[in-house]
Design an enzyme around this catalytic site. Structure first.
Site, mmCIF file in Angstrom:
data_model
loop_
_atom_site.group_PDB
_atom_site.id
_atom_site.type_symbol
_atom_site.label_atom_id
_atom_site.label_comp_id
_atom_site.label_asym_id
_atom_site.label_seq_id
_atom_site.Cartn_x
_atom_site.Cartn_y
_atom_site.Cartn_z
ATOM 1 N N LYS A 35 7.097 6.339 -17.139
ATOM 2 C CA LYS A 35 7.841 6.924 -16.015
ATOM 3 C C LYS A 35 7.637 6.092 -14.753
ATOM 4 C CE LYS A 35 3.998 10.141 -15.355
ATOM 5 N NZ LYS A 35 3.513 11.514 -15.630
ATOM 6 N N ARG A 123 3.432 23.858 -14.123
ATOM 7 C CA ARG A 123 4.282 22.862 -13.494
ATOM 8 C C ARG A 123 5.588 22.833 -14.260
ATOM 9 N NH1 ARG A 123 2.200 16.638 -13.067
ATOM 10 N NH2 ARG A 123 2.870 16.720 -15.215
ATOM 11 N N TYR A 246 -3.234 -4.193 15.881
ATOM 12 C CA TYR A 246 -2.714 -3.025 16.611
ATOM 13 C C TYR A 246 -3.840 -2.076 16.999
ATOM 14 C CZ TYR A 246 2.106 -4.146 15.241
ATOM 15 O OH TYR A 246 3.324 -4.740 15.075
ATOM 16 N N MET A 294 2.646 -3.859 8.820
ATOM 17 C CA MET A 294 3.703 -3.731 7.809
ATOM 18 C C MET A 294 3.694 -4.918 6.843
ATOM 19 S SD MET A 294 7.796 -3.123 8.320
ATOM 20 C CE MET A 294 7.565 -1.671 9.340
#
Ligand SMILES: *Cc1c(COP(=O)(O)O)cnc(C)c1O
Length: 350
Positions: A35, A123, A246, A294
């Site tokens: 998956k 679930r 940062y 990032m």
């Protein structure tokens, strides 16, 4: 200045070796759960390697994942869809639905399917009340053409959790009552290591195939699969008291050298790992300093001969995904599925 793209190496041979080791350990047939694009590693490539090694059953979460995997592995292997799907759409004959509700049992009457019984996960799967209704409905039971009956363990990674034994016992009783004689599917990766009471006709490991530790707290019995290396773009000197990144979150306690590396949270290097993660540079462990940007990471390389163009190993045998995950307060599964699309991906053939 060197320019560079980080390289994600996925060892298909290690995945196949892990599948074989799990089969040995389980003492019975073992499927592969692919998956979420094989936990981020590429379901097509992984599926082809495992199918070539003899794996003949795959599980995915969603219908579209199943159709894509079918195109990659050909017509022979079983491909089951854990979330199920509505009958009738094009191409679905190639896939086996997992029946999670009584409505699914009715909708897929007469077609091969896998019956999922909830034994404590709450679930997916028929609830205990639905199991009673199915037991009372001989017509609906007669319509089922079951390939397997399955359940899913909630606490397999905690071997002494009482729910494990309880779920195995509930599954035994429910499968005997609702699907007598139908092959059973029980253990996920960690469940395979719980012992003989958790053996079944088809185990369903995902994580352990990809090198994550199915026995947390003990040594990892699986082979590492993923290696992530990123190039150093710059190395700079920083005086004692200078700050990095940062928020100026990290202050150099002494005159330091800082290496800036081409990967960041856009590539799935978790921002929450700041202040805790380490990496490997030419065999030495170096600390991540400052915030995760990032696209960039900064490491304290003061005691090394780091040069621009050198490769920093962010994930590898010395820094497995489980360790990076722990630094970020999460699990290795999340690290793998977040590995972004910006890396060059190299597959080591099986
Ligand atoms: C994800 C999943 C698995 C595989 O679990 P791992 O912990 O990755 O081995 C098996 N069965 C079901 C129903 C799942 O959702």
């Amino acid at each position: 200045m060197p320019f560079g793209q980080a390289v994600l190496t996925i060892d298909l041979g290690a995945i196949v070796a892990n599948w074989r080791a799990l089969r040995e350990r389980h003492g019975g047939p073992v499927a592969a759960v692919l998956k979420a694009d094989a936990y981020g590693l590429g379901a097509g490539r992984v599926g082809q390697a495992l199918a070539a090694a003899g794996c003949d059953a795959f599980f995915v979460a969603q219908r579209a994942e199943g159709l894509a995997l079918r195109a990659a592995v050909g017509s022979a292997p079983l491909i089951a869809v854990l979330d199920g799907f509505a009958p009738g759409a094009d191409g679905l004959a190639a896939l086996i639905p997992v029946l999670n509700r009584l409505e699914d049992c009715a909708a897929h009457a007469g077609r091969p399917a896998i019956l999922h019984l909830d034994t404590g996960m709450a679930r997916l799967g028929l609830s205990p009340a639905e199991q009673d209704r199915l037991a009372a409905d001989a017509t609906m039971r007669a319509g089922l053409r079951l390939t397997y009956v399955m359940t899913h363990l909630a606490c397999a990674d905690t071997p002494d959790h009482p729910l494990n034994g309880l779920q195995a016992a509930r599954f035994d009783a429910a499968a005997a009552r609702l699907a007598p004689g139908v092959p059973r599917s029980l253990a996920n990766s960690s469940g395979i290591f719980l012992g003989a009471a958790f053996r079944s006709d088809l185990a369903r490991p995902g994580a352990a195939l990809f090198g994550l530790n199915p026995t947390p707290g003990a040594a990892n019995p699986m082979r590492p699969v993923v290696r992530l290396r990123a190039p150093i773009l710059q190395v700079r000197d920083l005086p004692a008291g200078g700050t990095v990144g940062y928020g100026a979150d990290w202050t150099a306690p002494r005159a330091s050298r800082i290496a800036t590396v081409a990967a960041g949270y856009a590539d799935g290097y978790l921002r929450a790992a700041a202040g805790r993660a380490t990496a490997t540079l030419a065999g030495r462990t170096v600390a991540l300093v400052g915030r995760v940007s990032m696209d960039l990471l900064t490491f304290d390389v003061t005691d090394t001969a780091a040069q621009p163009g050198d490769w920093m190993e962010l994930i590898g045998p010395d820094h497995p995904p489980d360790t990076l995950a722990a630094a970020a307060g999460t699990i290795g599964y999340e690290v793998l599925v977040r590995l972004g699309s910006r890396y060059r991906r190299d597959y080591t053939p099986a």
